[in-house]
Scaffold this active site. Sequence first.
Site, PDB file in Angstrom:
ATOM      1  N   CYS A   1      -1.306  -4.902   6.802  1.00  0.00           N
ATOM      2  CA  CYS A   1      -1.004  -3.794   7.726  1.00  0.00           C
ATOM      3  C   CYS A   1      -0.321  -4.344   8.982  1.00  0.00           C
ATOM      4  O   CYS A   1       0.567  -3.703   9.556  1.00  0.00           O
ATOM      5  CB  CYS A   1      -2.274  -3.044   8.112  1.00  0.00           C
ATOM      6  SG  CYS A   1      -3.376  -2.731   6.721  1.00  0.00           S
TER       7      CYS A   1
ATOM      8  N   CYS B   1       0.803  -1.231   0.000  1.00  0.00           N
ATOM      9  CA  CYS B   1       0.000   0.000   0.000  1.00  0.00           C
ATOM     10  C   CYS B   1       0.829   1.272   0.000  1.00  0.00           C
ATOM     11  O   CYS B   1       0.285   2.360  -0.162  1.00  0.00           O
ATOM     12  CB  CYS B   1      -0.928   0.011   1.213  1.00  0.00           C
ATOM     13  SG  CYS B   1      -0.005   0.064   2.755  1.00  0.00           S
TER      14      CYS B   1
ATOM     15  N   ASP C   1       2.378   2.566   2.581  1.00  0.00           N
ATOM     16  CA  ASP C   1       2.431   3.214   3.895  1.00  0.00           C
ATOM     17  C   ASP C   1       3.710   2.850   4.626  1.00  0.00           C
ATOM     18  O   ASP C   1       4.390   1.887   4.272  1.00  0.00           O
ATOM     19  CB  ASP C   1       1.208   2.809   4.733  1.00  0.00           C
ATOM     20  CG  ASP C   1      -0.069   3.407   4.173  1.00  0.00           C
ATOM     21  OD1 ASP C   1       0.014   4.459   3.528  1.00  0.00           O
ATOM     22  OD2 ASP C   1      -1.140   2.808   4.367  1.00  0.00           O
TER      23      ASP C   1
ATOM     24  N   CYS D   1      -2.689   3.122   7.953  1.00  0.00           N
ATOM     25  CA  CYS D   1      -4.134   3.163   8.157  1.00  0.00           C
ATOM     26  C   CYS D   1      -4.506   2.768   9.596  1.00  0.00           C
ATOM     27  O   CYS D   1      -3.639   2.478  10.422  1.00  0.00           O
ATOM     28  CB  CYS D   1      -4.783   2.198   7.181  1.00  0.00           C
ATOM     29  SG  CYS D   1      -4.348   0.509   7.598  1.00  0.00           S
TER      30      CYS D   1
HETATM   31 FE1  FES Z   1      -1.355   0.644   4.347  1.00  0.00          FE
HETATM   32 FE2  FES Z   1      -2.895  -0.437   6.164  1.00  0.00          FE
HETATM   33  S1  FES Z   1      -3.447   0.074   4.127  1.00  0.00           S
HETATM   34  S2  FES Z   1      -0.812   0.024   6.330  1.00  0.00           S
END
Ligand code: FES
Length: 211
Positions: A107, A36, A38, A63
């Site tokens: 995540c 993702c 992140d 998230c």
């Molecule tokens: Fe990226 Fe959860 S969607 S860490």
Amino acid sequence: MAIKYSEKVIEHFQNPHNVGKIENPDAEATEGSPACGDQLSVYLKVDPESHRIKDIKFQSYGCASNIATASIITDLATNKTIEEAKKITWNQAADELGGLPPVKMHCSVLAVDALRSAIKYYEKKHLGKKFDEGLNKKNIENELNKVIYGKIGVDIVSLRLVKYIGVDEKNNVLIEIVLKKDDPFLEDLQHEINERLGKFPDIGEIKISLI
Ligand code: FES
């Protein structure tokens, strides 16, 4: 369709534990999720005699599930020895939170990955440990072990979707995966495999074949 979270995920998301940065930490690591994009940073203070984690903090750029899993793994790791903390798994973190939706398991992988990287940093810097980080079958499998098949929420190695891993003399990598061409998660998997294996600096071409 809205994603349904457990009460505990919501509780840890709204009031996360151990948020922040430790000044002059004994170890720190930032990991990104190829799934993702992140990021999560983990900071550690470790007792030099017992190698117990005395303080741990995190900063998440992820998230709700990532904040909640980072919060729970920092709780789980507090006062553990680094050997014990290394054994914390993303399934354990998700279980402690009353479960995560399958598409959100990555995540939890990010949270545990950042914790393990911080521990590895500590072992290298303070204990002089050396690690085999080269391009080989075992290390490729370790990376594939973090790739979650979003339909089920389990990694592709445990699901036995990876049938073959090969590395030739030019460092080209061939991976054979059992998946249909029209699987809706195929593109995400291919992207994540390429991102994860792209971390090996000397890797050649990556070929993912469907069988
Ligand atoms: Fe990226 Fe959860 S969607 S860490």
